[in-house]
Scaffold this motif. Structure first.
Motif, mmCIF file in Angstrom:
data_model
loop_
_atom_site.group_PDB
_atom_site.id
_atom_site.type_symbol
_atom_site.label_atom_id
_atom_site.label_comp_id
_atom_site.label_asym_id
_atom_site.label_seq_id
_atom_site.Cartn_x
_atom_site.Cartn_y
_atom_site.Cartn_z
ATOM 1 N N TRP A 246 0.855 -1.298 -0.003
ATOM 2 C CA TRP A 246 0.090 -0.035 -0.100
ATOM 3 C C TRP A 246 0.752 1.279 0.126
ATOM 4 C CZ3 TRP A 246 -4.101 0.573 4.535
ATOM 5 C CH2 TRP A 246 -5.010 1.396 4.188
ATOM 6 N N GLU A 247 1.996 1.261 0.846
ATOM 7 C CA GLU A 247 2.691 2.323 1.003
ATOM 8 C C GLU A 247 3.777 2.748 -0.353
ATOM 9 O OE1 GLU A 247 4.859 2.686 4.573
ATOM 10 O OE2 GLU A 247 2.969 2.421 5.840
ATOM 11 N N ALA A 248 4.196 1.342 -0.943
ATOM 12 C CA ALA A 248 4.930 1.387 -2.211
ATOM 13 C C ALA A 248 4.168 2.122 -3.300
ATOM 14 C CB ALA A 248 5.428 -0.068 -2.221
ATOM 15 N N ALA A 249 2.970 1.653 -3.179
ATOM 16 C CA ALA A 249 1.976 2.151 -4.113
ATOM 17 C C ALA A 249 1.790 3.842 -4.238
ATOM 18 C CB ALA A 249 0.586 1.831 -4.291
ATOM 19 N N ALA A 250 1.741 4.370 -2.993
ATOM 20 C CA ALA A 250 1.743 5.555 -2.882
ATOM 21 C C ALA A 250 2.940 6.311 -3.301
ATOM 22 C CB ALA A 250 1.184 5.883 -1.269
ATOM 23 N N HIS A 251 3.974 5.894 -2.583
ATOM 24 C CA HIS A 251 5.442 6.374 -2.989
ATOM 25 C C HIS A 251 5.496 6.525 -4.597
ATOM 26 C CE1 HIS A 251 7.067 7.432 0.892
ATOM 27 N NE2 HIS A 251 6.545 6.095 1.205
ATOM 28 N N ALA A 252 5.050 5.527 -5.362
ATOM 29 C CA ALA A 252 5.042 5.561 -7.017
ATOM 30 C C ALA A 252 4.629 6.762 -7.427
ATOM 31 C CB ALA A 252 4.393 4.508 -7.495
ATOM 32 N N ALA A 253 3.770 7.855 -6.711
ATOM 33 C CA ALA A 253 3.102 9.005 -7.236
ATOM 34 C C ALA A 253 4.393 9.895 -7.453
ATOM 35 C CB ALA A 253 2.276 9.573 -6.327
ATOM 36 N N GLU B 113 7.406 9.085 -8.447
ATOM 37 C CA GLU B 113 8.805 8.617 -9.161
ATOM 38 C C GLU B 113 8.222 8.717 -10.826
ATOM 39 O OE1 GLU B 113 8.517 4.444 -8.088
ATOM 40 O OE2 GLU B 113 9.361 4.992 -5.933
ATOM 41 N N SER B 114 9.415 9.072 -11.567
ATOM 42 C CA SER B 114 9.546 9.030 -13.130
ATOM 43 C C SER B 114 8.068 9.496 -13.844
ATOM 44 C CB SER B 114 9.745 7.244 -13.393
ATOM 45 O OG SER B 114 8.771 6.750 -13.103
ATOM 46 N N GLY B 115 7.559 10.724 -13.256
ATOM 47 C CA GLY B 115 6.582 11.256 -14.061
ATOM 48 C C GLY B 115 6.991 12.539 -14.639
ATOM 49 N N ARG C 19 5.143 15.544 -2.673
ATOM 50 C CA ARG C 19 5.718 14.957 -1.313
ATOM 51 C C ARG C 19 4.500 13.747 -0.826
ATOM 52 N NH1 ARG C 19 3.800 17.041 3.653
ATOM 53 N NH2 ARG C 19 3.208 18.820 2.741
ATOM 54 N N VAL C 20 5.079 12.656 -0.437
ATOM 55 C CA VAL C 20 4.344 11.636 -0.275
ATOM 56 C C VAL C 20 4.248 11.499 1.388
ATOM 57 C CG1 VAL C 20 3.903 9.214 -0.256
ATOM 58 C CG2 VAL C 20 4.667 10.502 -2.419
#
Length: 289
Positions: A129-136, A138-140, A146-147
């Motif tokens: 769940w947290e990894a999915a949030a931190h993807a916001a 990344e690489s956009g 800030r997450v």
């Protein structure tokens, strides 16, 4: 939502059910409602995205229920992160839900934001769940937001969660501790949780995980005793033994038979002020309002 409206903010509600959301939240000029196909428009140009989605976990865990628990949290968050990365005008901050289940369970350990992830089912869900949030972030295209991952404990409100289930039993004089009674309950009053969410949005010094728990967790026996006193009811029923709960809830019995002692180290470090630091006043308010 009501807190943000009272501050004068406009709130875009991302929902799968517009009619249901309008019925729950009411009609305000500062509210906009966006169905799932419109979430991209609801995110574009906003200051913050707050994600608290997730199916209830206080039920018997079949394999299908476990998949729903995972999908409603992880897949929804992945989708939001994809939309944030794709936005032309990205939000400044993405506050995403998580839970103290991240740490696993323990009778003796005390967990802070620096503690490692546990190894049980809920810990695995929280990790993804947290990894999915931190993807916001990344690489956009352009700089990401800030997450903040809010690891929430047991929320005290008579409108849901643990109190909604426990209050009627104690009012009928049949409330009692569950299991051995020495398992930790890391709680937070709903008003403090809302304030911590707002603080996470506004305080640029907060990022990564933050524990959404009050500074003074208690064990199950203490919690039940305080609730009985608050409701003016004696507590004379014997504790509910482990076995019936394991039969009733299966693997989900871990929620009530085991716990974790979690302290809000990061919240205290940034100077966050809890309105309800101890259980008694928190229960008094939560059971009445």
């Amino acid at each position: 939502v009501k807190r943000l409206i009272s501050k004068g903010d406009r709130v875009n509600v991302l929902t799968r059910d517009k009619a249901g959301a309008r019925e729950t939240l009411g009609q305000f000029s500062q509210l906009g409602f966006y169905s799932k196909g419109e979430w991209k428009d609801g995110i574009e140009g906003t200051k913050a995205v707050i994600n608290l989605a997730g199916e209830p976990i206080s039920t018997r865990w079949s394999e299908g229920v476990k998949q729903e628990i995972f999908d409603s949290r992880v897949n929804t968050t992945r989708y939001l992160s994809d939309l944030i990365r794709a936005a032309e005008n990205k939000p400044e901050v993405f506050v995403s839900g998580s839970a103290i289940g991240f740490y696993g369970t323990s009778l003796g350990a005390t967990f802070t934001e620096d503690s490692p992830c546990g190894s049980d089912f809920l810990a695995g869900v929280c990790r993804e769940w947290e990894a999915a949030a931190h993807a916001a972030s990344e690489s956009g295209e352009g700089e990401g937001p800030r997450v903040v991952c809010l690891r929430t404990g047991l929320v005290l409100s008579k409108e849901g969660g643990v109190l909604e289930k426990m209050i009627p039993l104690f009012q009928l004089f049949i409330g009692s501790p569950l299991g051995a009674g020495d398992q930790w309950m890391s709680w937070i009053h709903r008003d403090d949780l809302v304030s911590l969410i707002v603080e996470s949005v506004e305080n640029k010094g907060i990022s990564g995980p933050i524990n959404g728990t009050a500074p003074n967790p208690v064990v199950m026996n203490e919690f039940c005793k305080a609730l009985a006193e608050c409701l003016g009811r004696p507590m004379f029923m014997p504790a509910v033994p482990d076995l019936p709960l394991q039969v009733l809830l299966g693997e989900g019995a871990i929620l009530v038979l085991e716990g974790q002692k979690v302290v809000p180290e990061k919240a205290k470090d940034v100077g966050f002020k809890f309105k309800y630091e101890t259980l008694g006043p928190a229960l008094t308010h939560a059971t009445r309002f």
